[in-house]
Design a protein around this motif. Structure first.
Motif, PDB file in Angstrom:
ATOM      1  N   GLN A   1       0.706  -1.247  -0.046  1.00 38.20           N
ATOM      2  CA  GLN A   1       0.052  -0.065  -0.030  1.00 38.20           C
ATOM      3  C   GLN A   1       0.645   1.294  -0.040  1.00 38.20           C
ATOM      4  O   GLN A   1       1.903   1.347   0.764  1.00 38.20           O
ATOM      5  CB  GLN A   1      -0.886   0.140   1.316  1.00 38.20           C
ATOM      6  N   LYS A   2       0.416   2.002  -0.822  1.00 35.07           N
ATOM      7  CA  LYS A   2       1.392   3.322  -0.806  1.00 35.07           C
ATOM      8  C   LYS A   2       1.412   4.178   0.252  1.00 35.07           C
ATOM      9  O   LYS A   2       2.613   4.447   0.826  1.00 35.07           O
ATOM     10  CB  LYS A   2       0.704   4.302  -1.905  1.00 35.07           C
ATOM     11  N   GLU A   3       0.317   4.102   1.249  1.00 31.95           N
ATOM     12  CA  GLU A   3       0.659   4.804   2.550  1.00 31.95           C
ATOM     13  C   GLU A   3       1.400   4.236   3.350  1.00 31.95           C
ATOM     14  O   GLU A   3       2.113   4.896   4.228  1.00 31.95           O
ATOM     15  CB  GLU A   3      -0.787   5.038   3.097  1.00 31.95           C
ATOM     16  N   TYR A   4       1.643   2.795   3.385  1.00 28.93           N
ATOM     17  CA  TYR A   4       2.357   1.870   4.190  1.00 28.93           C
ATOM     18  C   TYR A   4       3.941   2.388   4.019  1.00 28.93           C
ATOM     19  O   TYR A   4       4.592   2.318   4.970  1.00 28.93           O
ATOM     20  CB  TYR A   4       2.029   0.358   4.090  1.00 28.93           C
TER      21      TYR A   4
ATOM     22  N   GLN B   1       4.952   5.025   2.356  1.00 27.38           N
ATOM     23  CA  GLN B   1       5.238   6.508   2.548  1.00 27.38           C
ATOM     24  C   GLN B   1       5.650   6.729   4.267  1.00 27.38           C
ATOM     25  O   GLN B   1       6.607   7.333   4.462  1.00 27.38           O
ATOM     26  CB  GLN B   1       4.252   7.398   2.389  1.00 27.38           C
ATOM     27  N   GLU B   2       4.997   5.856   4.986  1.00 25.28           N
ATOM     28  CA  GLU B   2       5.391   6.022   6.410  1.00 25.28           C
ATOM     29  C   GLU B   2       6.673   5.404   6.569  1.00 25.28           C
ATOM     30  O   GLU B   2       7.452   6.090   7.668  1.00 25.28           O
ATOM     31  CB  GLU B   2       4.480   5.049   7.380  1.00 25.28           C
TER      32      GLU B   2
ATOM     33  N   ARG C   1       9.687   8.149   2.612  1.00 24.42           N
ATOM     34  CA  ARG C   1       9.137   9.198   1.738  1.00 24.42           C
ATOM     35  C   ARG C   1       9.731   8.917   0.325  1.00 24.42           C
ATOM     36  O   ARG C   1      10.921   8.973   0.124  1.00 24.42           O
ATOM     37  CB  ARG C   1       9.397  10.486   2.058  1.00 24.42           C
TER      38      ARG C   1
ATOM     39  N   ASN D   1       8.357   9.068  -4.552  1.00 26.77           N
ATOM     40  CA  ASN D   1       7.357   9.439  -5.363  1.00 26.77           C
ATOM     41  C   ASN D   1       7.001   8.080  -5.662  1.00 26.77           C
ATOM     42  O   ASN D   1       7.533   7.545  -6.859  1.00 26.77           O
ATOM     43  CB  ASN D   1       7.846  10.002  -6.363  1.00 26.77           C
ATOM     44  N   TYR D   2       6.347   6.987  -4.936  1.00 26.06           N
ATOM     45  CA  TYR D   2       5.796   5.855  -5.524  1.00 26.06           C
ATOM     46  C   TYR D   2       4.435   5.801  -6.517  1.00 26.06           C
ATOM     47  O   TYR D   2       3.621   6.514  -6.287  1.00 26.06           O
ATOM     48  CB  TYR D   2       5.424   5.069  -4.209  1.00 26.06           C
TER      49      TYR D   2
END
Length: 306
Positions: free
Chosen positions: A273-276, A278-279, A282, A284-285
């Motif tokens: 998951q992108k949010e996972y 990014q945590e 950081r 640019n996925y």
């Protein structure tokens, strides 16, 4: 009559074989089962059999229940011609006209590239001899080719396959081999975990292909009753996601942070998951749409739409 070259891209995965030809894509399980000659042609309803190297095989959906384990280059070396023949058969190519095939091989097996090409560039199945021209790409390069944007600067590609995890780095369109790596931590780790759970729970043998089907459906029918397996599967998915994150971020966090974009593709991309991400780091996925077909689209574009 004009001898038109027929062009096809085939992503021979350990889980599924993805195909692109004539503007369309489709897939079938990379399932192979050898059968005894006495089992062949018992009735008009028998499944399609394939004669190859003095043996008979079922391929694809017909082979799922007793499929040969697909892990390792040995499987590709021995059975890729069968999967390629089935793909060509499905698209209805004329065997008497030239055929060109774009395909890929993981960096894990890069030392086997010449051997792989030799095995798939000349073979005979069901009495039909084929000698296609082969365009071979690195697995993951198809994902890069498939992107319309995000080609300039430093670009990372994470290709989550069934058997392999490939991490590629491109600088202004050229691969940076010193930063690329691959290993055997593919999505099958989660499938094999589920296979063991199923066998322990029900005291019944399950092939990897059968376990994969349960994994995707998150349920199984045993003794006529449907059993929900979503909790066990979600747990396996999370465990595997942690494995991937350990590989692509803990080992390559600096490269990922500096990259203009990090492309996530392959059949196992849905584990992340992108949010996972990014945590933890950081960046640019960019998640490829319809990621399971991203490599095969890119192989086709890279070979035939230059």
């Amino acid at each position: 009559m004009e001898n038109i070259t027929q062009k096809i891209a085939i992503d021979i995965g350990y889980g599924d074989t993805k195909v692109m030809a004539n503007g369309k894509t489709f897939k079938f399980p990379s399932a192979i089962t050898q059968i005894r000659q006495s089992q062949v042609q018992n009735s008009e309803q028998d499944p399609q059999t394939y004669s190859f190297n003095d043996a008979f095989y079922l391929v694809g959906d017909d082979a799922i229940n007793s499929a040969i384990a697909t892990r390792g280059y040995g499987f590709l070396k021995k059975y890729s011609p069968l999967l390629i023949y089935k793909a060509i058969e499905e698209v209805g190519f004329d065997y008497d006209k030239p055929i060109e095939i774009a395909t890929g091989l993981s960096l894990v097996n890069q030392s086997e590239a010449k051997d792989f090409i030799s095995k798939i560039s000349s073979f005979t199945i069901n009495g039909v001899s084929l000698k296609p021209k082969i365009f071979l790409f690195a697995q993951g390069q198809g994902i890069y080719n498939d992107m319309n944007g995000c080609k300039d600067g430093l670009v990372c590609v994470v290709d989550i396959g069934y058997n392999t995890l490939d991490f590629l780095v491109f600088g202004n369109g050229k691969p940076n081999n010193s930063l690329c790596f691959a290993n055997k931590k593919g999505a099958n780790l989660a499938i094999v975990d589920l296979q063991k759970i199923l066998m322990r729970e029900f005291k019944v043998d399950f092939s990897e292909q059968e376990a994969k089907r349960v994994f995707l459906n998150k349920k199984i029918k045993i003794a006529g009753e449907e059993v929900d397996f979503s909790d066990a599967i979600n747990s396996s998915m999370q465990h595997y996601a942690d494995e991937i994150v350990n590989e692509i971020i803990n080992k390559n966090g600096d490269i990922i942070a500096k990259a203009d974009c990090v492309i996530i593709g392959g059949g196992g991309a849905y584990f992340l998951q992108k949010e996972y991400l990014q945590e933890l780091q950081r960046a640019n996925y960019i998640f490829v749409k319809d990621s399971g077909f991203s490599n095969v689209r890119g192989y086709f574009n890279g070979a035939f739409n230059k």
